[in-house]
Design an enzyme around this catalytic site. Structure first.
Site, PDB file in Angstrom:
ATOM      1  N   ASP A  66       0.810  -1.217   0.000  1.00 16.82           N
ATOM      2  CA  ASP A  66       0.000   0.000   0.000  1.00 16.82           C
ATOM      3  C   ASP A  66       0.849   1.275   0.000  1.00 16.82           C
ATOM      4  OD1 ASP A  66       0.914  -0.499   2.605  1.00 16.82           O
ATOM      5  OD2 ASP A  66      -1.053  -1.112   3.321  1.00 16.82           O
ATOM      6  N   ASN A 135      -7.793  -3.213  14.033  1.00 19.97           N
ATOM      7  CA  ASN A 135      -9.175  -3.462  13.604  1.00 19.97           C
ATOM      8  C   ASN A 135      -9.265  -4.642  12.633  1.00 19.97           C
ATOM      9  OD1 ASN A 135      -8.049  -2.432  11.306  1.00 19.97           O
ATOM     10  ND2 ASN A 135      -9.412  -0.665  11.127  1.00 19.97           N
ATOM     11  N   HIS A 137      -7.385  -5.078   9.894  1.00 21.65           N
ATOM     12  CA  HIS A 137      -7.057  -4.818   8.481  1.00 21.65           C
ATOM     13  C   HIS A 137      -5.773  -5.538   8.079  1.00 21.65           C
ATOM     14  CE1 HIS A 137      -4.694  -0.820   9.443  1.00 21.65           C
ATOM     15  NE2 HIS A 137      -3.838  -1.808   9.311  1.00 21.65           N
ATOM     16  N   GLU A 142      -9.627  -1.876   5.222  1.00 16.50           N
ATOM     17  CA  GLU A 142     -10.296  -1.610   6.492  1.00 16.50           C
ATOM     18  C   GLU A 142     -11.624  -2.360   6.530  1.00 16.50           C
ATOM     19  OE1 GLU A 142      -8.449  -0.137   8.465  1.00 16.50           O
ATOM     20  OE2 GLU A 142      -7.803   1.869   7.858  1.00 16.50           O
TER      21      GLU A 142
END
Ligand code: F6R
Length: 252
Positions: A66, A135, A137, A142
């Site tokens: 990313d 979370n 990811h 996400e």
């Protein structure tokens, strides 16, 4: 999923690095998928050390997961900069073979599509290194993220922006990123996920013991035939008893 719990974070990072280094030694033309973030810094330190004692990356190609939208490669908070600092500048890989999405591309949507094609054009990723967000990811997928998602532009969760604020002098993490999709990640022939520290315990438990759900994007890895999850005891702390009994526990 194969789970390995090492006695501390240092050993867990060393184990992950060893898997990568051994793969590079066995397959000098390997295509690696690479991750950034704090968890990976000791992994890259090990790889730099492996290079100093003779491991060559000259034939390797890599694709990072990313990059932040809007950042040029020379922005200090960019993942281009991170990779140069922690790995690329210290090894013998041609810089043109270390791929990271261009955050400053005039059309980020088109850049995401180009990146997906570039990965396919290289024959796909052989070994993908992954971290995990608090979370759940992976990459910057996400929750909720579809298991079939491909490289695309995403909006970062507030929690992710807070977690990465320290990398930006003004504390302002960019709002958006280009990320490999969950489906792109699942196409890798093998995955190694490293999670260390108590802040990752809930996400690790959801990834391994929970249902496969877009609400925990990492849970999609349950469907992959070759995933090794490497944890320290703190990150493994919320796994259920049965999972821990079946775990490959290693000492020093
Ligand atoms: C970054 C990436 C992210 C990180 C995750 C954990 O390329 O893919 O999924 O792996 O946010 O980051 P750290 O290691 O900083 O906790």
């Amino acid at each position: 999923m194969k789970l390995v719990v090492l006695e501390n974070a240092k050993r867990a990072a060393g184990y992950a690095a060893r898997l990568l280094a051994d793969a590079v030694a066995r397959h000098p033309q390997i295509v690696l998928g690479l991750a950034t973030g704090g968890t990976m810094e000791p992994v890259y330190a090990h790889l730099r050390a492996a290079h100093r004692v003779g491991l060559s990356f000259a034939g390797v190609q890599s694709f990072n997961l990313d990059e932040y939208v809007g950042l040029s490669p020379d922005h200090p908070g960019s993942y281009h900069s991170y990779m140069r600092k922690h790995l690329f500048d210290a090894i013998d890989m041609d810089p043109a073979r270390g791929h990271v999405p261009r955050g400053d591309a005039p059309d980020p949507v088109q850049e995401a599509a180009r990146y997906e094609q570039a990965i396919a054009g290289a024959g796909g990723v052989d070994l993908q290194l992954l971290g995990i967000g608090k979370n759940g990811h992976i990459g910057f997928n996400e929750p909720p993220s579809d298991g079939a998602s491909r490289c695309r532009v995403v909006t970062l969760a507030e929690e992710t922006r807070r977690a990465n604020a320290a990398y930006f002098p003004d504390g302002q993490t960019p709002l958006r990123a280009i990320t490999m999709g969950v489906g792109t990640i699942l196409d890798a022939r093998a995955c190694v996920l490293l999670a260390t520290g108590a802040t990752k315990a809930k996400a690790v438990a959801a990834m391994i013991d929970g249902p496969v759900t877009p609400d925990c994007p990492a849970s999609a890895l349950q469907r992959h035939p070759d995933v090794t999850v490497i944890c320290d005891p703190a990150a493994a702390a919320e796994l259920c008893e049965t999972t821990l009994r079946e775990t490959e526990l290693r000492g020093a």
